[in-house]
Design a protein around this motif. Structure first.
Motif, short mmCIF file in Angstrom:
data_model
loop_
_atom_site.label_atom_id
_atom_site.label_comp_id
_atom_site.label_asym_id
_atom_site.label_seq_id
_atom_site.Cartn_x
_atom_site.Cartn_y
_atom_site.Cartn_z
N GLU A 211 20.24 7.04 -28.32
CA GLU A 211 20.75 5.82 -29.22
C GLU A 211 19.61 5.04 -28.70
N ILE A 212 18.49 4.57 -28.97
CA ILE A 212 17.71 3.32 -28.76
C ILE A 212 17.61 2.05 -29.75
N GLY A 213 18.14 1.71 -29.22
CA GLY A 213 18.24 -0.49 -29.35
C GLY A 213 17.42 -1.29 -28.86
N GLU A 214 17.54 -2.11 -28.09
CA GLU A 214 16.48 -3.07 -27.36
C GLU A 214 16.20 -2.16 -25.54
N ILE A 215 15.41 -1.73 -25.73
CA ILE A 215 14.92 -1.63 -23.55
C ILE A 215 14.65 -2.46 -22.76
N PRO A 216 15.75 -3.17 -21.87
CA PRO A 216 15.35 -3.80 -21.26
C PRO A 216 13.93 -3.85 -20.23
N ALA A 217 13.59 -4.84 -20.16
CA ALA A 217 12.17 -4.89 -19.02
C ALA A 217 12.16 -5.85 -17.86
N GLU B 292 19.62 3.61 -13.14
CA GLU B 292 21.20 3.35 -12.42
C GLU B 292 21.19 2.10 -13.44
N TYR B 293 19.57 1.58 -13.09
CA TYR B 293 20.70 -0.35 -13.06
C TYR B 293 20.89 -0.05 -14.56
N ALA B 294 19.36 -0.27 -14.96
CA ALA B 294 19.74 -0.14 -16.56
C ALA B 294 20.44 0.68 -16.90
N LYS B 295 21.11 1.74 -16.72
CA LYS B 295 22.35 1.72 -17.37
C LYS B 295 23.01 1.32 -17.20
N ALA B 296 23.22 0.76 -16.02
CA ALA B 296 24.93 -0.11 -15.50
C ALA B 296 24.66 -1.03 -16.18
N GLU B 297 23.84 -2.23 -16.32
CA GLU B 297 23.49 -3.28 -16.23
C GLU B 297 23.43 -3.56 -17.82
N TYR B 298 22.86 -2.76 -18.80
CA TYR B 298 22.31 -2.62 -20.30
C TYR B 298 22.60 -2.19 -21.24
N GLY B 299 23.36 -0.60 -20.32
CA GLY B 299 23.72 0.67 -21.29
C GLY B 299 22.58 1.20 -21.76
N CYS B 300 21.73 0.80 -21.12
CA CYS B 300 20.64 2.07 -22.20
C CYS B 300 19.73 2.56 -20.50
#
Lengths: 436, 436
Positions: free
Chosen positions: B278-284, B313-321
């Motif tokens: 599921e793609i919501g906002e993608i962190p940058a 891994e960081y994006a998954k852990a921090e933003y669920g993305c």
């Protein structure tokens, strides 16, 4: 679908948006296509991604002056939309604000804002990045897009799977001088002359496949109808009863493409004065019948360009159709994978499609039986070892199948009545053009 | 759209057709995928272009016997459809007639009808034309088709024009060892590493363009993430305010592609157990922020593969993305056409997109101003004469613009959790594979 915020206004813009905005205000981004200074006001023609819109600058009505606004500048404007029958599309924008986003460093070397570009093809190609800014020039490639989109829409609806096959290949058994060669990590490689082997391979498991991809021919032609790199529209289908299944599929596909163009590209069709044909049934004659029609002896193996012109004239006169299939060519001019005609093995189950005097398709039924293919290779003097990988598809089983390849640029050239195929390629590749 | 008569039944066939035919009779063409002889009857699994359907042969009920019917044969069958909860899709066909259309000359050298193909990748590639007949193997390329179709549908809806640019080009100024070279009618030529210059050129008159085409890299990598010929999904857009417009466009495009896959390819997604995000906002994060996250000194200029894994891994852990943008890379590792960051010209307005531990996109804002580009070329030590044709687009005016390129096979590899990128290419090209 998320709409993107920001300055990307222009691509959302259509003539309908202009109509809807009548009596109100609109903002859009565009290139300044032409400035025409009149007494007391200035016409500013704005070239968007698809249209050229008339706006008018009246001192005092606009927040900014036209200082720095020149032809070729990219601007964002705000203005009031009003009906104006003399303007293209019937609307005109009175400028309220104009902001320069970027300015060119030099004036166009071509007459981009003239009704017709009016330079030689050589000059056009030498300044290709400028020539394509002319509305007529770019419109050719919107039509090209439409042909590709219509082709794809039809293929997907008929359950063809889209594939992507490699263009760097091992040196081919078909060989010949017409192949671009290169070194691939020390190995001899060539650029693909067609996706033939790959699309056949995929029929074994997808039944029906198509591909839209570049095709390479190192032919030393310098004609108005050859390119050395062009886009092939290819398809291949399994479970055919004979090659007429392929011909019927092509007929239905072309009919769909023409309807797709009329529906979605009427703006460009009108601008270019293009004559999009109605496609009903397409007449078919055998190669020998074609020779009879041409009044030629039955001792030649292929058609020449003048034959193609005459056969199309015949189809037009006899059937009111601008296309004609020629079938059952003598086998010696057709590839080793072509199915022999059962009644006469000197002929091949192979056809061409001619359109307005030009061959735009070669297709046919292919051999699917392993032993039959081995025997035909022997006749052609090709060692099976050279084709081991290709022959594995027959060895492990293939359904009866056939297919074809269409030259995109040739089809577009004839659709638009262009004189030279180079006009139907964004950045054509011929013996003398490797830049841009 | 005209439907084609003849034997081309199979491609019209869907599971819905099977449901509708329940209690009635159906005819279809297929490959015999597996024969399982029981006492008194035989299961005949039929592989159509998309499904594997269970049929059953009972002596006396069928017009013909199974003589000559073997795995790998292509057949046309007629049979009665009945509900059968134990069969795939819940239906079974009782054979009433079976006609052999073509028979293989040899047995498959791989276990095409086993649940999993179960051979090494080397063997798979050596027998590629057979391996792809396995339902799981071919399903990968239906997903690939879905990604391409979803991408194109989104681009066309956003008013991008599809272009086709040449892949044989004049020897490039960027140069380097990673380019395939060839002779083009006596001239030095190369295979395009990207459609970069051409898509920028087309932004000058189409505002927004995209291309789906092969890309060539002669890199001597022998990794699980590099191919030497792959398909690039490229787009370029004018009138951006900065590179975030491009990043937003990519986010919306990927969201559309994932929805398109779920809607149209659920059969293959389920078969392959694919996890479509599921793609919501993608962190940058900026490149320097990325180094901070990785606990690294700010003295490197690029990310290595392990950095990419950790940032995801960081994006998954921090933003669920499962995706993360990395922006503002140091300029020296980015191309000469990248826009400098206004606040710090040592950085470039350039970004990567990482997905499940792998870079799948490089993009950014490009320089549109002629003088700015000339100055940057000087810094890079490139003579403007080498790039005269390219520089003409800046000279005669370009809107602010940017774009990106996506590696199709990388995206599909990560979508499907494949271990090696070769599994995501029909006929992969690496240092050791030029055949098939």
């Amino acid at each position: 679908m998320q709409k993107i915020e920001g300055r990307s206004l222009v691509s959302e813009f259509t003539i309908d948006d202009l109509k809807k905005a009548e009596g109100g205000r609109i903002s859009l981004c565009a290139c300044v296509h032409k400035l025409r200074r009149m007494s007391g006001f200035t016409f500013v023609l704005l070239r968007t991604g698809r249209y050229v819109i008339q706006s008018v600058y009246v001192p005092g009505l606009c927040e900014k002056t036209l200082q720095g606004v020149c032809e070729g500048a990219y601007v964002e404007i705000t203005g009031d939309v009003k009906e104006e029958k003399r303007a293209a599309y019937g609307y005109e924008i009175t400028l309220r604000d104009i902001e320069i986003l970027s300015a060119p460093a030099a004036e166009y070397p071509l007459h981009v804002s003239d009704r017709v570009l009016g330079c030689t093809l050589d000059t056009n190609l030498a300044y290709r990045s400028v020539a394509l800014r002319h509305p007529h020039e770019r419109a050719v490639f919107r039509i090209q897009e439409g042909v590709v989109s219509g082709f794809r829409e039809f293929m997907l609806a008929e359950n063809f799977t889209e594939i992507h096959s490699p263009k760097i290949c091992a040196a081919a058994a078909e060989g010949g001088a017409n192949i671009f060669k290169l070194k691939y990590f020390g190995q001899d490689a060539v650029l693909a002359q067609s996706p033939q082997f790959y699309k056949q391979t995929c029929v074994a498991f997808f039944d029906r496949v198509f591909e839209i991809a570049p095709v390479y021919r190192a032919e030393k032609h310098n004609s108005t109808r050859h390119l050395n790199e062009y886009i092939g529209l290819d398809f291949e289908m399994g479970f055919i009863k004979d090659m007429t299944d392929v011909m019927q599929m092509e007929t239905a596909m072309l009919r769909h493409v023409m309807e797709y163009l009329k529906k979605n590209y009427s703006h460009e069709i009108e601008m270019l004065g293009a004559d999009i044909p109605e496609i009903g049934e397409i007449p078919a004659v055998t190669f020998f019948e074609a020779l009879d029609i041409l009044g030629k002896e039955r001792n030649q193996f292929d058609l020449d360009p003048m034959d193609e012109v005459k056969l199309c004239e015949y189809a037009k006169a006899e059937y009111g159709c601008e296309l004609i299939f020629v079938t059952k060519f003598p086998g010696q001019k057709r590839p080793f994978y072509a199915m022999d005609t059962p009644e006469d093995p000197k002929l091949a189950e192979s056809f061409d499609l001619l359109f307005r005097g030009l061959e735009i398709t070669t297709g046919g039924q292919r051999i699917h039986d392993y032993d039959m293919q081995l025997k035909k290779l022997e006749r052609y003097g090709i060692e099976p070892e050279e084709l081991e990988s290709y022959l594995s598809i027959h060895k492990y089983g293939m359904p009866p199948h056939g297919g074809l390849g269409i030259g995109l640029e040739r089809l577009v050239m004839k659709l638009l009545g262009l004189e030279n195929i180079r006009q139907a390629s964004l950045f054509p590749r011929d013996m003398h053009h490797l830049i841009p």
